[in-house]
Motif scaffolding. Structure first.
Motif, PDB file in Angstrom:
ATOM      1  N   THR A  87       0.852  -1.185   0.000  1.00  0.00           N
ATOM      2  CA  THR A  87       0.000   0.000   0.000  1.00  0.00           C
ATOM      3  C   THR A  87       0.887   1.235   0.000  1.00  0.00           C
ATOM      4  N   ASP A  88       0.285   2.388  -0.197  1.00  0.00           N
ATOM      5  CA  ASP A  88       1.051   3.641  -0.194  1.00  0.00           C
ATOM      6  C   ASP A  88       1.712   3.905   1.153  1.00  0.00           C
ATOM      7  N   ASP A  89       1.126   3.360   2.232  1.00  0.00           N
ATOM      8  CA  ASP A  89       1.715   3.584   3.548  1.00  0.00           C
ATOM      9  C   ASP A  89       2.565   2.407   4.027  1.00  0.00           C
ATOM     10  N   GLY A  90       3.012   1.560   3.093  1.00  0.00           N
ATOM     11  CA  GLY A  90       4.009   0.541   3.414  1.00  0.00           C
ATOM     12  C   GLY A  90       3.493  -0.740   4.015  1.00  0.00           C
ATOM     13  N   ILE A  91       2.245  -1.085   3.810  1.00  0.00           N
ATOM     14  CA  ILE A  91       1.693  -2.320   4.366  1.00  0.00           C
ATOM     15  C   ILE A  91       1.588  -3.359   3.257  1.00  0.00           C
ATOM     16  N   ASN A  92       2.075  -4.560   3.525  1.00  0.00           N
ATOM     17  CA  ASN A  92       2.047  -5.640   2.558  1.00  0.00           C
ATOM     18  C   ASN A  92       0.620  -6.177   2.443  1.00  0.00           C
ATOM     19  N   LEU A  93       0.045  -6.113   1.246  1.00  0.00           N
ATOM     20  CA  LEU A  93      -1.336  -6.553   1.031  1.00  0.00           C
ATOM     21  C   LEU A  93      -1.522  -8.042   1.297  1.00  0.00           C
ATOM     22  N   ASP A  94      -0.507  -8.856   1.035  1.00  0.00           N
ATOM     23  CA  ASP A  94      -0.607 -10.284   1.333  1.00  0.00           C
ATOM     24  C   ASP A  94      -0.780 -10.512   2.830  1.00  0.00           C
ATOM     25  N   ASN A  95      -0.111  -9.705   3.645  1.00  0.00           N
ATOM     26  CA  ASN A  95      -0.243  -9.856   5.092  1.00  0.00           C
ATOM     27  C   ASN A  95      -1.640  -9.448   5.564  1.00  0.00           C
ATOM     28  N   LEU A  96      -2.199  -8.396   4.958  1.00  0.00           N
ATOM     29  CA  LEU A  96      -3.569  -8.024   5.305  1.00  0.00           C
ATOM     30  C   LEU A  96      -4.535  -9.142   4.947  1.00  0.00           C
ATOM     31  N   LEU A  97      -4.297  -9.788   3.821  1.00  0.00           N
ATOM     32  CA  LEU A  97      -5.135 -10.917   3.422  1.00  0.00           C
ATOM     33  C   LEU A  97      -5.036 -12.044   4.444  1.00  0.00           C
ATOM     34  N   GLU A  98      -3.835 -12.310   4.926  1.00  0.00           N
ATOM     35  CA  GLU A  98      -3.664 -13.365   5.928  1.00  0.00           C
ATOM     36  C   GLU A  98      -4.423 -13.029   7.216  1.00  0.00           C
ATOM     37  N   ILE A  99      -4.370 -11.781   7.647  1.00  0.00           N
ATOM     38  CA  ILE A  99      -5.107 -11.378   8.843  1.00  0.00           C
ATOM     39  C   ILE A  99      -6.600 -11.593   8.629  1.00  0.00           C
ATOM     40  N   ALA A 100      -7.105 -11.179   7.459  1.00  0.00           N
ATOM     41  CA  ALA A 100      -8.530 -11.356   7.161  1.00  0.00           C
ATOM     42  C   ALA A 100      -8.908 -12.832   7.185  1.00  0.00           C
ATOM     43  N   GLN A 101      -8.067 -13.682   6.627  1.00  0.00           N
ATOM     44  CA  GLN A 101      -8.348 -15.114   6.627  1.00  0.00           C
ATOM     45  C   GLN A 101      -8.365 -15.669   8.046  1.00  0.00           C
ATOM     46  N   CYS A 102      -7.442 -15.248   8.882  1.00  0.00           N
ATOM     47  CA  CYS A 102      -7.395 -15.723  10.270  1.00  0.00           C
ATOM     48  C   CYS A 102      -8.624 -15.262  11.051  1.00  0.00           C
ATOM     49  N   LEU A 103      -9.037 -14.005  10.858  1.00  0.00           N
ATOM     50  CA  LEU A 103     -10.242 -13.519  11.538  1.00  0.00           C
ATOM     51  C   LEU A 103     -11.486 -14.264  11.049  1.00  0.00           C
ATOM     52  N   TRP A 104     -11.575 -14.502   9.743  1.00  0.00           N
ATOM     53  CA  TRP A 104     -12.717 -15.240   9.198  1.00  0.00           C
ATOM     54  C   TRP A 104     -12.762 -16.652   9.781  1.00  0.00           C
ATOM     55  N   GLU A 105     -11.621 -17.320   9.826  1.00  0.00           N
ATOM     56  CA  GLU A 105     -11.566 -18.661  10.391  1.00  0.00           C
ATOM     57  C   GLU A 105     -12.008 -18.643  11.857  1.00  0.00           C
ATOM     58  N   SER A 106     -11.566 -17.651  12.608  1.00  0.00           N
ATOM     59  CA  SER A 106     -11.993 -17.526  14.010  1.00  0.00           C
ATOM     60  C   SER A 106     -13.494 -17.352  14.116  1.00  0.00           C
ATOM     61  N   ALA A 107     -14.056 -16.530  13.248  1.00  0.00           N
ATOM     62  CA  ALA A 107     -15.496 -16.266  13.279  1.00  0.00           C
ATOM     63  C   ALA A 107     -16.291 -17.511  12.918  1.00  0.00           C
ATOM     64  N   VAL A 108     -15.820 -18.264  11.945  1.00  0.00           N
ATOM     65  CA  VAL A 108     -16.537 -19.461  11.502  1.00  0.00           C
ATOM     66  C   VAL A 108     -16.478 -20.564  12.559  1.00  0.00           C
ATOM     67  N   GLU A 109     -15.338 -20.701  13.220  1.00  0.00           N
ATOM     68  CA  GLU A 109     -15.165 -21.799  14.170  1.00  0.00           C
ATOM     69  C   GLU A 109     -15.746 -21.523  15.555  1.00  0.00           C
ATOM     70  N   ALA A 110     -15.939 -20.271  15.911  1.00  0.00           N
ATOM     71  CA  ALA A 110     -16.458 -19.948  17.249  1.00  0.00           C
ATOM     72  C   ALA A 110     -17.947 -20.282  17.342  1.00  0.00           C
ATOM     73  N   SER A 111     -18.363 -20.678  18.531  1.00  0.00           N
ATOM     74  CA  SER A 111     -19.772 -21.040  18.721  1.00  0.00           C
ATOM     75  C   SER A 111     -20.605 -19.883  19.262  1.00  0.00           C
ATOM     76  N   ALA A 112     -19.961 -18.860  19.802  1.00  0.00           N
ATOM     77  CA  ALA A 112     -20.699 -17.717  20.356  1.00  0.00           C
ATOM     78  C   ALA A 112     -19.812 -16.478  20.303  1.00  0.00           C
ATOM     79  N   GLY A 113     -20.441 -15.317  20.438  1.00  0.00           N
ATOM     80  CA  GLY A 113     -19.697 -14.069  20.472  1.00  0.00           C
ATOM     81  C   GLY A 113     -20.300 -13.045  19.540  1.00  0.00           C
ATOM     82  N   PRO A 114     -19.745 -11.829  19.536  1.00  0.00           N
ATOM     83  CA  PRO A 114     -20.325 -10.745  18.748  1.00  0.00           C
ATOM     84  C   PRO A 114     -20.316 -11.006  17.238  1.00  0.00           C
ATOM     85  N   LEU A 115     -19.280 -11.678  16.740  1.00  0.00           N
ATOM     86  CA  LEU A 115     -19.239 -11.937  15.304  1.00  0.00           C
ATOM     87  C   LEU A 115     -20.294 -12.965  14.893  1.00  0.00           C
ATOM     88  N   GLN A 116     -20.553 -13.956  15.766  1.00  0.00           N
ATOM     89  CA  GLN A 116     -21.579 -14.942  15.458  1.00  0.00           C
ATOM     90  C   GLN A 116     -22.968 -14.303  15.519  1.00  0.00           C
TER      91      GLN A 116
END
Length: 163
Positions: free
Chosen positions: A58-87
């Motif tokens: 990005t223009d401010d020096g952030i690797n887009l592949d790393n942002l994608l990895e964070i998004a994938q990890c958060l999505w996996e957490s949301a899918v696997e959790a049984s309760a919480g605000p995201l569910q």
């Protein structure tokens, strides 16, 4: 060409590498990997870059592949959790809206910053994907009036989390 990326400390999803080595053969790369671990690297990864591709920044020096990895990890957490605000949000608004929320740049950067805060202030040393992201998903979002958002005190929560 095979790339060995490794770090000796303070690694995280968008700032995780402090050393690179390149090898012409897989055998040499494996030996480099073994040596990095023997020398105390806290993480090491071998990768074969796609022919002709460069990391996208990005223009401010952030690797887009790393942002994608964070998004994938958060999505996996949301899918696997049984309760919480995201569910709660997903059950009312659907998976597509939850995916859209979880790939928001502000959310991704907050997750990365929270990870660094938890390491620095709370001594958190467990994994980013299997431990931190599920905790962050449960503790740093709130669902109210049909909307999910970062808690106002998410930084404080990360600083105070139990390792």
């Amino acid at each position: 060409m095979i790339v060995l990326s490794y770090s000796h400390a303070d690694f995280g999803p968008t700032n995780n590498v402090d050393q690179f080595s390149m090898f012409d053969s897989f055998d040499a790369a494996q030996e480099g990997f073994r040596q990095a671990i023997a020398d105390g690297a806290s993480c090491a990864v071998l990768s074969i870059p796609y022919e002709g591709t460069e990391p996208q920044w990005t223009d401010d020096g952030i690797n887009l592949d790393n942002l994608l990895e964070i998004a994938q990890c958060l999505w996996e957490s949301a899918v696997e959790a049984s309760a919480g605000p995201l569910q709660d949000f997903r059950s009312r608004r659907g998976a597509a809206e939850l995916r859209s929320f979880l790939r928001d740049r502000k959310v991704l950067l907050a997750c990365e910053e929270g990870w660094k805060i938890a390491q620095r202030d709370a001594g958190f040393s467990d994994s980013f994907d299997w431990d931190f992201c599920p905790w962050f998903s449960r503790e740093c979002f709130e669902f109210s009036d049909g909307v999910v958002a970062l808690c106002n005190d998410w930084r404080d929560r990360c600083a105070a989390m139990a390792a």
